[in-house]
Design a protein around this motif. Structure first.
Motif, PDB file in Angstrom:
ATOM      1  N   LYS A  55       0.854  -1.183   0.000  1.00 59.00           N
ATOM      2  CA  LYS A  55       0.000   0.000   0.000  1.00 59.00           C
ATOM      3  C   LYS A  55       0.887   1.229   0.000  1.00 59.00           C
ATOM      4  O   LYS A  55       1.808   1.326   0.827  1.00 59.00           O
ATOM      5  CB  LYS A  55      -0.904   0.012   1.228  1.00 59.00           C
ATOM      6  N   VAL A  56       0.614   2.157  -0.907  1.00 57.41           N
ATOM      7  CA  VAL A  56       1.452   3.351  -1.054  1.00 57.41           C
ATOM      8  C   VAL A  56       0.556   4.580  -1.126  1.00 57.41           C
ATOM      9  O   VAL A  56      -0.449   4.601  -1.850  1.00 57.41           O
ATOM     10  CB  VAL A  56       2.331   3.262  -2.328  1.00 57.41           C
ATOM     11  N   LEU A  57       0.938   5.624  -0.391  1.00 56.51           N
ATOM     12  CA  LEU A  57       0.202   6.893  -0.381  1.00 56.51           C
ATOM     13  C   LEU A  57       1.160   8.035  -0.682  1.00 56.51           C
ATOM     14  O   LEU A  57       2.130   8.265   0.048  1.00 56.51           O
ATOM     15  CB  LEU A  57      -0.461   7.106   0.983  1.00 56.51           C
ATOM     16  N   ASN A  58       0.883   8.731  -1.792  1.00 54.55           N
ATOM     17  CA  ASN A  58       1.658   9.927  -2.184  1.00 54.55           C
ATOM     18  C   ASN A  58       3.162   9.678  -2.278  1.00 54.55           C
ATOM     19  O   ASN A  58       3.954  10.611  -2.198  1.00 54.55           O
ATOM     20  CB  ASN A  58       1.402  11.071  -1.201  1.00 54.55           C
ATOM     21  N   HIS A  59       3.554   8.443  -2.469  1.00 53.06           N
ATOM     22  CA  HIS A  59       4.970   8.081  -2.555  1.00 53.06           C
ATOM     23  C   HIS A  59       5.773   8.590  -1.363  1.00 53.06           C
ATOM     24  O   HIS A  59       6.976   8.812  -1.449  1.00 53.06           O
ATOM     25  CB  HIS A  59       5.582   8.570  -3.870  1.00 53.06           C
ATOM     26  N   GLU A  60       5.058   8.785  -0.253  1.00 53.10           N
ATOM     27  CA  GLU A  60       5.708   9.213   0.990  1.00 53.10           C
ATOM     28  C   GLU A  60       5.364   8.281   2.150  1.00 53.10           C
ATOM     29  O   GLU A  60       5.917   8.425   3.241  1.00 53.10           O
ATOM     30  CB  GLU A  60       5.269  10.641   1.340  1.00 53.10           C
ATOM     31  N   ARG A  61       4.432   7.378   1.908  1.00 57.72           N
ATOM     32  CA  ARG A  61       4.003   6.440   2.931  1.00 57.72           C
ATOM     33  C   ARG A  61       3.929   5.049   2.299  1.00 57.72           C
ATOM     34  O   ARG A  61       3.511   4.907   1.144  1.00 57.72           O
ATOM     35  CB  ARG A  61       2.627   6.811   3.501  1.00 57.72           C
ATOM     36  N   LEU A  62       4.302   4.040   3.074  1.00 59.32           N
ATOM     37  CA  LEU A  62       4.305   2.684   2.535  1.00 59.32           C
ATOM     38  C   LEU A  62       4.025   1.670   3.637  1.00 59.32           C
ATOM     39  O   LEU A  62       4.542   1.786   4.753  1.00 59.32           O
ATOM     40  CB  LEU A  62       5.653   2.372   1.871  1.00 59.32           C
ATOM     41  N   TYR A  63       3.195   0.720   3.312  1.00 62.60           N
ATOM     42  CA  TYR A  63       2.993  -0.460   4.156  1.00 62.60           C
ATOM     43  C   TYR A  63       3.136  -1.688   3.268  1.00 62.60           C
ATOM     44  O   TYR A  63       2.575  -1.742   2.161  1.00 62.60           O
ATOM     45  CB  TYR A  63       1.617  -0.463   4.803  1.00 62.60           C
ATOM     46  N   ALA A  64       3.887  -2.669   3.722  1.00 67.23           N
ATOM     47  CA  ALA A  64       4.090  -3.888   2.947  1.00 67.23           C
ATOM     48  C   ALA A  64       4.013  -5.092   3.880  1.00 67.23           C
ATOM     49  O   ALA A  64       4.466  -5.043   5.031  1.00 67.23           O
ATOM     50  CB  ALA A  64       5.440  -3.863   2.231  1.00 67.23           C
ATOM     51  N   ARG A  65       3.446  -6.162   3.361  1.00 65.94           N
ATOM     52  CA  ARG A  65       3.378  -7.416   4.107  1.00 65.94           C
ATOM     53  C   ARG A  65       3.686  -8.565   3.151  1.00 65.94           C
ATOM     54  O   ARG A  65       3.162  -8.609   2.028  1.00 65.94           O
ATOM     55  CB  ARG A  65       2.007  -7.622   4.737  1.00 65.94           C
ATOM     56  N   SER A  66       4.536  -9.467   3.597  1.00 65.87           N
ATOM     57  CA  SER A  66       4.849 -10.681   2.849  1.00 65.87           C
ATOM     58  C   SER A  66       4.652 -11.868   3.777  1.00 65.87           C
ATOM     59  O   SER A  66       5.344 -11.997   4.791  1.00 65.87           O
ATOM     60  CB  SER A  66       6.294 -10.644   2.332  1.00 65.87           C
ATOM     61  N   GLU A  67       3.693 -12.704   3.426  1.00 65.73           N
ATOM     62  CA  GLU A  67       3.399 -13.894   4.230  1.00 65.73           C
ATOM     63  C   GLU A  67       3.670 -15.123   3.373  1.00 65.73           C
ATOM     64  O   GLU A  67       3.012 -15.346   2.354  1.00 65.73           O
ATOM     65  CB  GLU A  67       1.946 -13.885   4.703  1.00 65.73           C
ATOM     66  N   GLY A  68       4.689 -15.893   3.771  1.00 68.24           N
ATOM     67  CA  GLY A  68       5.101 -16.997   2.931  1.00 68.24           C
ATOM     68  C   GLY A  68       5.464 -18.250   3.686  1.00 68.24           C
ATOM     69  O   GLY A  68       5.290 -18.349   4.909  1.00 68.24           O
ATOM     70  N   ASP A  69       5.980 -19.218   2.939  1.00 71.41           N
ATOM     71  CA  ASP A  69       6.362 -20.505   3.510  1.00 71.41           C
ATOM     72  C   ASP A  69       7.507 -20.371   4.499  1.00 71.41           C
ATOM     73  O   ASP A  69       7.567 -21.093   5.500  1.00 71.41           O
ATOM     74  CB  ASP A  69       6.785 -21.469   2.389  1.00 71.41           C
ATOM     75  N   VAL A  70       8.432 -19.441   4.227  1.00 73.82           N
ATOM     76  CA  VAL A  70       9.653 -19.336   5.024  1.00 73.82           C
ATOM     77  C   VAL A  70       9.479 -18.375   6.191  1.00 73.82           C
ATOM     78  O   VAL A  70       9.859 -18.670   7.327  1.00 73.82           O
ATOM     79  CB  VAL A  70      10.832 -18.886   4.138  1.00 73.82           C
ATOM     80  N   ARG A  71       8.893 -17.199   5.925  1.00 70.92           N
ATOM     81  CA  ARG A  71       8.733 -16.211   6.990  1.00 70.92           C
ATOM     82  C   ARG A  71       7.646 -15.212   6.621  1.00 70.92           C
ATOM     83  O   ARG A  71       7.237 -15.122   5.457  1.00 70.92           O
ATOM     84  CB  ARG A  71      10.050 -15.467   7.236  1.00 70.92           C
ATOM     85  N   THR A  72       7.213 -14.477   7.626  1.00 75.06           N
ATOM     86  CA  THR A  72       6.223 -13.416   7.439  1.00 75.06           C
ATOM     87  C   THR A  72       6.789 -12.129   8.029  1.00 75.06           C
ATOM     88  O   THR A  72       7.273 -12.115   9.164  1.00 75.06           O
ATOM     89  CB  THR A  72       4.897 -13.766   8.124  1.00 75.06           C
ATOM     90  N   ARG A  73       6.738 -11.051   7.233  1.00 77.66           N
ATOM     91  CA  ARG A  73       7.264  -9.763   7.664  1.00 77.66           C
ATOM     92  C   ARG A  73       6.307  -8.652   7.260  1.00 77.66           C
ATOM     93  O   ARG A  73       5.635  -8.733   6.233  1.00 77.66           O
ATOM     94  CB  ARG A  73       8.650  -9.491   7.045  1.00 77.66           C
ATOM     95  N   GLU A  74       6.307  -7.594   8.074  1.00 77.59           N
ATOM     96  CA  GLU A  74       5.580  -6.376   7.748  1.00 77.59           C
ATOM     97  C   GLU A  74       6.548  -5.202   7.791  1.00 77.59           C
ATOM     98  O   GLU A  74       7.473  -5.187   8.611  1.00 77.59           O
ATOM     99  CB  GLU A  74       4.440  -6.139   8.739  1.00 77.59           C
ATOM    100  N   TYR A  96       6.633  -0.862   7.789  1.00 78.82           N
ATOM    101  CA  TYR A  96       5.900   0.396   7.940  1.00 78.82           C
ATOM    102  C   TYR A  96       6.873   1.542   7.654  1.00 78.82           C
ATOM    103  O   TYR A  96       7.941   1.617   8.256  1.00 78.82           O
ATOM    104  CB  TYR A  96       5.361   0.548   9.359  1.00 78.82           C
ATOM    105  N   TYR A  97       6.472   2.425   6.758  1.00 83.85           N
ATOM    106  CA  TYR A  97       7.289   3.609   6.454  1.00 83.85           C
ATOM    107  C   TYR A  97       6.373   4.821   6.432  1.00 83.85           C
ATOM    108  O   TYR A  97       5.417   4.879   5.645  1.00 83.85           O
ATOM    109  CB  TYR A  97       7.993   3.435   5.106  1.00 83.85           C
ATOM    110  N   ASN A  98       6.632   5.795   7.311  1.00 79.84           N
ATOM    111  CA  ASN A  98       5.757   6.973   7.436  1.00 79.84           C
ATOM    112  C   ASN A  98       6.439   8.270   7.000  1.00 79.84           C
ATOM    113  O   ASN A  98       5.970   9.361   7.318  1.00 79.84           O
ATOM    114  CB  ASN A  98       5.263   7.120   8.872  1.00 79.84           C
ATOM    115  N   GLY A  99       7.543   8.154   6.258  1.00 79.18           N
ATOM    116  CA  GLY A  99       8.266   9.342   5.812  1.00 79.18           C
ATOM    117  C   GLY A  99       9.342   9.793   6.769  1.00 79.18           C
ATOM    118  O   GLY A  99      10.152  10.660   6.434  1.00 79.18           O
ATOM    119  N   LYS A 100       9.383   9.186   7.947  1.00 77.39           N
ATOM    120  CA  LYS A 100      10.392   9.528   8.949  1.00 77.39           C
ATOM    121  C   LYS A 100      11.119   8.298   9.489  1.00 77.39           C
ATOM    122  O   LYS A 100      12.312   8.333   9.739  1.00 77.39           O
ATOM    123  CB  LYS A 100       9.745  10.274  10.118  1.00 77.39           C
ATOM    124  N   GLN A 101      10.372   7.219   9.643  1.00 75.41           N
ATOM    125  CA  GLN A 101      10.934   6.000  10.216  1.00 75.41           C
ATOM    126  C   GLN A 101      10.483   4.778   9.421  1.00 75.41           C
ATOM    127  O   GLN A 101       9.409   4.771   8.812  1.00 75.41           O
ATOM    128  CB  GLN A 101      10.486   5.832  11.674  1.00 75.41           C
TER     129      GLN A 101
END
Length: 256
Positions: free
Chosen positions: A82-101, A103-108
């Motif tokens: 999920k991307v907003l204004n190319h300044e915010r990003l959320y990503a999730r990958s859920e798979g056989d090996v591992r699951t990660r999320e 979060y990017y809010n333009g600062k952290q």
């Protein structure tokens, strides 16, 4: 009796034809190895993706991992971006090996392992493209589906293409797409782009050709260009039992 003159005439005709020699070069093929129209389609699609104010994309990803024995192991994952204004990003990958999320809010940037309950947060530059480079170069973090930000954006990558060809029309998930094929040093890759006013990638296949096992990465995309996105979903908030851990730079780990 009448067959003999016909045979003689045929032999005479063959004798008068110019002889073909093994050393004669084949006929020249005027088709360029890098089709400029194919490259233009790639660049147009990348420019369109970078122009979107917001989007959500899901992808089913299949990836080959090569063991030391040379055997290929295929893993599957379901990915959301999920991307907003190319300044915010959320990503999730859920798979056989591992699951990660992520979060990017333009600062952290926060990377979170929801099943392990570990998370780590680092400072990040305000521009998403700069943040992507830092995540990978400094920390070895690859954002799921990050290829979507890079298509046609780097002239050096375009110049590295040895072949770019149009394969033909194809249907991906019932949608008519144009099938393109590219080749560069160590990699063959194929891209399917929607045949529409909004050029979106339908499918991506990357084959590593400098490995004897030719491992592949395959992603099939599903797009939503009008998602409901809120600022709060791009900032990580630890829950009960979540534990913060430090994130070391790749260079520091290599030095150890």
């Amino acid at each position: 009796m009448t067959a003999k003159p016909r045979v003689f005439c045929l032999l005479l005709t063959l004798a008068l034809l110019p002889a073909a020699h093994a050393e004669d070069p084949p006929a020249a093929d005027d088709t360029p190895l890098v089709n400029p129209q194919v490259v233009d389609k790639l660049i147009d699609m990348g420019d369109y993706l970078r122009s979107l104010p917001k989007f959500q994309v899901e992808a089913d990803v299949s990836r080959d991992t090569v063991l030391e024995s040379g055997q290929k192991i295929k893993t599957e994952s379901v990915n959301t971006l999920k991307v907003l204004n190319h300044e915010r990003l959320y990503a999730r990958s859920e798979g056989d090996v591992r699951t990660r999320e992520l979060y990017y809010n333009g600062k952290q940037l926060t990377q979170y392992a929801p099943y392990l309950k570990y998370y780590t947060t680092v400072e990040a530059p305000p521009k998403l493209s700069d943040a992507l480079h830092r995540f990978e170069d400094y920390y070895g973090i690859q954002v799921p589906l990050e290829d979507l930000f890079l298509f046609g954006s780097d002239q050096a990558q375009i110049d590295a293409l040895k072949e770019a060809a149009y394969v033909g029309p194809s249907r991906i998930n019932g949608q008519l797409c144009d099938h393109l094929a590219f080749r560069q040093e160590g990699t063959d890759w194929q891209l399917w782009i929607t045949r529409a006013e909004k050029p979106l990638p339908c499918k991506l296949v990357i084959t590593t050709t400098d490995s004897p096992s030719f491992p592949e990465y395959i992603a099939v995309y599903r797009w939503n260009l009008k998602p409901t996105l809120q600022e709060s979903m791009f900032t990580f908030k630890p829950g009960k039992g979540d534990v913060a851990i430090p994130l070391k730079k790749v260079t520091a780990q290599a030095g150890q």
